[in-house]
Design a protein around this motif. Sequence first.
Motif, PDB file in Angstrom:
ATOM      1  N   GLN A  36       0.755  -1.118   0.070  1.00  0.00           N
ATOM      2  CA  GLN A  36       0.020  -0.010   0.029  1.00  0.00           C
ATOM      3  C   GLN A  36       0.943   1.177  -0.138  1.00  0.00           C
ATOM      4  O   GLN A  36       0.603   2.335  -0.814  1.00  0.00           O
ATOM      5  CB  GLN A  36      -0.971  -0.132   0.905  1.00  0.00           C
ATOM      6  N   LEU A  37       2.131   1.157   0.668  1.00  0.00           N
ATOM      7  CA  LEU A  37       2.864   2.362   0.943  1.00  0.00           C
ATOM      8  C   LEU A  37       3.509   2.637  -0.566  1.00  0.00           C
ATOM      9  O   LEU A  37       3.788   3.680  -1.071  1.00  0.00           O
ATOM     10  CB  LEU A  37       4.082   1.998   1.894  1.00  0.00           C
ATOM     11  N   TYR A  38       3.730   1.629  -1.289  1.00  0.00           N
ATOM     12  CA  TYR A  38       4.687   1.799  -2.697  1.00  0.00           C
ATOM     13  C   TYR A  38       3.512   1.999  -3.471  1.00  0.00           C
ATOM     14  O   TYR A  38       3.947   2.874  -4.416  1.00  0.00           O
ATOM     15  CB  TYR A  38       5.083   0.091  -2.957  1.00  0.00           C
ATOM     16  N   LEU A  39       2.292   1.519  -3.514  1.00  0.00           N
ATOM     17  CA  LEU A  39       1.185   2.157  -4.385  1.00  0.00           C
ATOM     18  C   LEU A  39       0.919   3.578  -4.244  1.00  0.00           C
ATOM     19  O   LEU A  39       0.912   4.366  -5.273  1.00  0.00           O
ATOM     20  CB  LEU A  39       0.011   1.190  -4.212  1.00  0.00           C
ATOM     21  N   THR A  40       0.897   4.165  -3.089  1.00  0.00           N
ATOM     22  CA  THR A  40       0.886   5.255  -2.743  1.00  0.00           C
ATOM     23  C   THR A  40       2.071   6.305  -3.287  1.00  0.00           C
ATOM     24  O   THR A  40       1.802   7.151  -4.106  1.00  0.00           O
ATOM     25  CB  THR A  40       0.630   5.957  -1.221  1.00  0.00           C
ATOM     26  N   GLY A  41       3.093   5.600  -3.348  1.00  0.00           N
ATOM     27  CA  GLY A  41       4.282   6.364  -3.717  1.00  0.00           C
ATOM     28  C   GLY A  41       4.457   6.302  -5.433  1.00  0.00           C
ATOM     29  O   GLY A  41       4.660   7.463  -5.951  1.00  0.00           O
ATOM     30  N   ILE A  42       3.838   5.242  -5.960  1.00  0.00           N
ATOM     31  CA  ILE A  42       3.713   5.062  -7.381  1.00  0.00           C
ATOM     32  C   ILE A  42       2.724   6.290  -8.001  1.00  0.00           C
ATOM     33  O   ILE A  42       2.782   7.159  -8.795  1.00  0.00           O
ATOM     34  CB  ILE A  42       3.369   3.905  -7.772  1.00  0.00           C
ATOM     35  N   ASP A  43       1.570   6.413  -7.142  1.00  0.00           N
ATOM     36  CA  ASP A  43       0.682   7.385  -7.216  1.00  0.00           C
ATOM     37  C   ASP A  43       1.179   8.800  -7.181  1.00  0.00           C
ATOM     38  O   ASP A  43       0.928   9.867  -8.063  1.00  0.00           O
ATOM     39  CB  ASP A  43      -0.676   7.186  -6.437  1.00  0.00           C
ATOM     40  N   GLU A  44       1.899   9.097  -6.201  1.00  0.00           N
ATOM     41  CA  GLU A  44       2.801  10.396  -5.976  1.00  0.00           C
ATOM     42  C   GLU A  44       3.611  10.698  -7.129  1.00  0.00           C
ATOM     43  O   GLU A  44       3.771  11.652  -7.611  1.00  0.00           O
ATOM     44  CB  GLU A  44       3.541  10.482  -4.702  1.00  0.00           C
ATOM     45  N   ALA A  45       4.557   9.724  -7.603  1.00  0.00           N
ATOM     46  CA  ALA A  45       5.310   9.929  -8.794  1.00  0.00           C
ATOM     47  C   ALA A  45       4.376  10.421  -9.937  1.00  0.00           C
ATOM     48  O   ALA A  45       5.019  11.108 -10.763  1.00  0.00           O
ATOM     49  CB  ALA A  45       5.960   8.437  -9.194  1.00  0.00           C
ATOM     50  N   ILE A  46       3.366   9.765 -10.107  1.00  0.00           N
ATOM     51  CA  ILE A  46       2.508  10.044 -11.320  1.00  0.00           C
ATOM     52  C   ILE A  46       1.997  11.401 -11.290  1.00  0.00           C
ATOM     53  O   ILE A  46       2.105  12.350 -12.171  1.00  0.00           O
ATOM     54  CB  ILE A  46       1.178   9.265 -11.389  1.00  0.00           C
ATOM     55  N   THR A  47       1.431  11.835 -10.075  1.00  0.00           N
ATOM     56  CA  THR A  47       1.058  13.243  -9.884  1.00  0.00           C
ATOM     57  C   THR A  47       2.175  14.235 -10.108  1.00  0.00           C
ATOM     58  O   THR A  47       2.006  15.134 -10.661  1.00  0.00           O
ATOM     59  CB  THR A  47       0.613  13.334  -8.411  1.00  0.00           C
ATOM     60  N   GLN A  48       3.554  13.990  -9.487  1.00  0.00           N
ATOM     61  CA  GLN A  48       4.422  14.516  -9.614  1.00  0.00           C
ATOM     62  C   GLN A  48       5.248  14.676 -11.090  1.00  0.00           C
ATOM     63  O   GLN A  48       6.342  15.529 -11.315  1.00  0.00           O
ATOM     64  CB  GLN A  48       5.761  14.596  -8.614  1.00  0.00           C
ATOM     65  N   THR A  49       4.776  13.685 -11.946  1.00  0.00           N
ATOM     66  CA  THR A  49       5.519  13.300 -13.213  1.00  0.00           C
ATOM     67  C   THR A  49       7.046  13.203 -12.762  1.00  0.00           C
ATOM     68  O   THR A  49       7.996  13.694 -13.616  1.00  0.00           O
ATOM     69  CB  THR A  49       5.115  14.215 -14.272  1.00  0.00           C
ATOM     70  N   ASP A  50       7.396  12.312 -11.850  1.00  0.00           N
ATOM     71  CA  ASP A  50       8.775  11.947 -11.472  1.00  0.00           C
ATOM     72  C   ASP A  50       9.020  10.540 -11.753  1.00  0.00           C
ATOM     73  O   ASP A  50       8.870   9.853 -10.965  1.00  0.00           O
ATOM     74  CB  ASP A  50       8.703  12.270  -9.914  1.00  0.00           C
ATOM     75  N   GLN A  51       9.837  10.525 -12.773  1.00  0.00           N
ATOM     76  CA  GLN A  51      10.218   9.126 -13.468  1.00  0.00           C
ATOM     77  C   GLN A  51      11.124   8.347 -12.284  1.00  0.00           C
ATOM     78  O   GLN A  51      11.096   7.134 -11.856  1.00  0.00           O
ATOM     79  CB  GLN A  51      11.087   9.456 -14.687  1.00  0.00           C
ATOM     80  N   LYS A  52      12.247   9.287 -11.446  1.00  0.00           N
ATOM     81  CA  LYS A  52      13.097   8.678 -10.549  1.00  0.00           C
ATOM     82  C   LYS A  52      12.134   8.043  -9.365  1.00  0.00           C
ATOM     83  O   LYS A  52      12.439   6.797  -8.985  1.00  0.00           O
ATOM     84  CB  LYS A  52      14.020   9.531  -9.838  1.00  0.00           C
ATOM     85  N   LEU A  53      11.142   8.672  -8.969  1.00  0.00           N
ATOM     86  CA  LEU A  53      10.263   8.385  -8.089  1.00  0.00           C
ATOM     87  C   LEU A  53       9.345   7.184  -8.349  1.00  0.00           C
ATOM     88  O   LEU A  53       9.421   6.137  -7.610  1.00  0.00           O
ATOM     89  CB  LEU A  53       9.476   9.393  -7.585  1.00  0.00           C
TER      90      LEU A  53
END
Length: 115
Positions: A36-53
Amino acid sequence: MVTIQHLNLTLINGYLEVLDIGVLQQMLDLYVQQSQLYLTGIDEAITQTDQKLWQEHCHKMKGSAASAGLLQVYDKLVAIEKSAEEWSVKEKHANALRLVNQQAIDAFKEWLSGQ
């Protein structure tokens, strides 16, 4: 049987040879929390358009899925971790990942209940 397609039964049965079923339940519970933490982080990466994240969270979840014996989750993460596709496509990958992750968790629970 849905379990076979989602789980690395060789790995999980190997765990069962040396670990108590309760430890496997704890392992699954920990995976559920971490995923769940990883999926939240993946969502955050999408929101921020952050490839590294994106890569960081996909990579961590991939390792967790492999350790838990969740084959299809691992395979999906291998396929998308280094994706250079548009963020709208990555969002679709994240939704598919969420679905396959839940199916794998359910399959693991089903397997545990049969032990």
